[in-house]
Design an enzyme around this catalytic site. Structure first.
Site, PDB file in Angstrom:
ATOM      1  N   ASP A 102      -6.907   0.927   1.510  1.00 11.89           N
ATOM      2  CA  ASP A 102      -6.351   0.735   3.659  1.00 11.89           C
ATOM      3  C   ASP A 102      -4.575   1.272   2.559  1.00 11.89           C
ATOM      4  O   ASP A 102      -3.713   1.026   2.057  1.00 11.89           O
ATOM      5  CB  ASP A 102      -5.447  -0.713   3.038  1.00 11.89           C
ATOM      6  CG  ASP A 102      -6.655  -1.260   3.638  1.00 11.89           C
ATOM      7  OD1 ASP A 102      -8.190  -1.117   3.662  1.00 11.89           O
ATOM      8  OD2 ASP A 102      -6.791  -2.550   4.243  1.00 11.89           O
ATOM      9  N   LYS A 166      -6.412   0.606  11.350  1.00 11.51           N
ATOM     10  CA  LYS A 166      -6.018  -0.532  11.559  1.00 11.51           C
ATOM     11  C   LYS A 166      -4.633  -0.868  11.635  1.00 11.51           C
ATOM     12  O   LYS A 166      -4.083   0.085  11.644  1.00 11.51           O
ATOM     13  CB  LYS A 166      -5.859  -1.036   9.384  1.00 11.51           C
ATOM     14  CG  LYS A 166      -5.158  -2.269   8.877  1.00 11.51           C
ATOM     15  CD  LYS A 166      -4.675  -2.256   7.592  1.00 11.51           C
ATOM     16  CE  LYS A 166      -4.602  -3.326   6.758  1.00 11.51           C
ATOM     17  NZ  LYS A 166      -4.629  -3.652   5.488  1.00 11.51           N
ATOM     18  N   LYS A 198      -8.870  -2.677  12.651  1.00  8.86           N
ATOM     19  CA  LYS A 198      -8.882  -3.686  11.843  1.00  8.86           C
ATOM     20  C   LYS A 198      -8.026  -4.440  12.721  1.00  8.86           C
ATOM     21  O   LYS A 198      -6.887  -3.445  11.664  1.00  8.86           O
ATOM     22  CB  LYS A 198      -9.188  -3.631   9.869  1.00  8.86           C
ATOM     23  CG  LYS A 198      -8.256  -4.322   9.174  1.00  8.86           C
ATOM     24  CD  LYS A 198      -8.224  -4.260   7.993  1.00  8.86           C
ATOM     25  CE  LYS A 198      -7.638  -5.538   6.875  1.00  8.86           C
ATOM     26  NZ  LYS A 198      -7.040  -5.403   5.949  1.00  8.86           N
TER      27      LYS A 198
END
Length: 257
Positions: A102, A166, A198
């Site tokens: 991430d 995200k 996300k």
């Protein structure tokens, strides 16, 4: 998901959850607890999301054949590290056993008008993430604020090769919001690419999770959200999911992330 019962939503959310501990005081004992919690009586979470320094420990605890993926964060939370440092961080995390990276984009540079900094960072980290490693890019939408900037960041990330976009680090004042989700989910649709979404930070109840799942279903169709296309990044959501699945009252859990 509009007509789904709370139990069905809870079961779905469980399968999409990146159970997260990115607290500043996280330690080995907390990682042991997290790995244990991720294996619920109702099935496993999709992943755990932890600091890079704990990836090797988590891999040992979960075992090589675990259904629970290990996600970790790089260039986190500031987004300000040099590309070379982020690449080194990424490669070490993968060597330690990370399945998913991430990455925080250099969002301050983007706010200042430097799109190339975003492209260069994502492309470099993408190259450092060989298949089947998943790359998620964190846009930090609460800091970008402007709708057009969030949309632009989404398209930059998608065109640079990310697997997911995200919303947030969970470390700023405003994290996941339905408004940002709407912009990002529509950007995915506009791109025509198979990219996931996300929401992270601030999703704490099954009812809140249902709102995001309903939005995704409206934009992409009722069967779109699955672990390969949708994740929740949260620490407090699991408690509410389990409460609902056990038939207890929902909405009592709270957490910072």
């Amino acid at each position: 998901m509009n007509e789904a019962t709370p139990r069905l939503v809870a079961a779905k959310a469980l399968s999409l959850l990146d159970l997260t501990d990115l607290s500043d005081d996280c330690d080995a004992a907390a990682i042991e607890t997290l790995c244990r919690q991720a294996n619920t009586p109702f099935g496993p979470t999709a992943a755990i999301c932890i600091w890079p320094r704990f990836v090797a420990l988590a891999r040992e605890l979960l075992g090589a054949g675990s259904a629970i993926r290990i996600a970790t964060v790089v260039n986190f939370p500031s987004g300000d590290l040099p590309v070379d440092a982020v690449i080194a961080e990424t490669r070490q995390a993968i060597a330690d056993g990370a399945d998913e990276i991430d990455l925080v984009i250099p969002y301050k540079a983007l706010i200042a008008g430097n799109e190339d900094a975003v492209r260069q960072m994502i492309r470099a980290v993408r190259e450092a993430c060989p298949p089947p490693v998943t790359l998620k890019t964190i846009l930090e939408t609460g800091e970008l604020k402007d709708r057009d900037l969030i949309r632009n960041a989404s398209h930059l990330a998608i065109s640079s090769g990310t697997d997911f976009i995200k919303t947030s680090t969970g470390k700023v004042a405003v994290n996941a919001t339905l408004e940002a989700a709407d912009i990002m989910l529509n950007a995915i649709r506009e791109s025509g690419r198979n990219v996931g979404f996300k929401p992270a930070g601030g999703v704490r109840t099954v009812g809140e999770a249902a709102l995001y799942l309903n939005l995704a279903a409206t934009i992409h169709g009722p069967d779109w959200a699955m672990p390969s296309t949708f994740r929740f990044g949260a620490s407090g959501l699991l408690g509410d999911i389990v409460a609902v699945l056990e038939g207890r009252e929902s909405g009592t859990q709270s957490a910072a992330y």
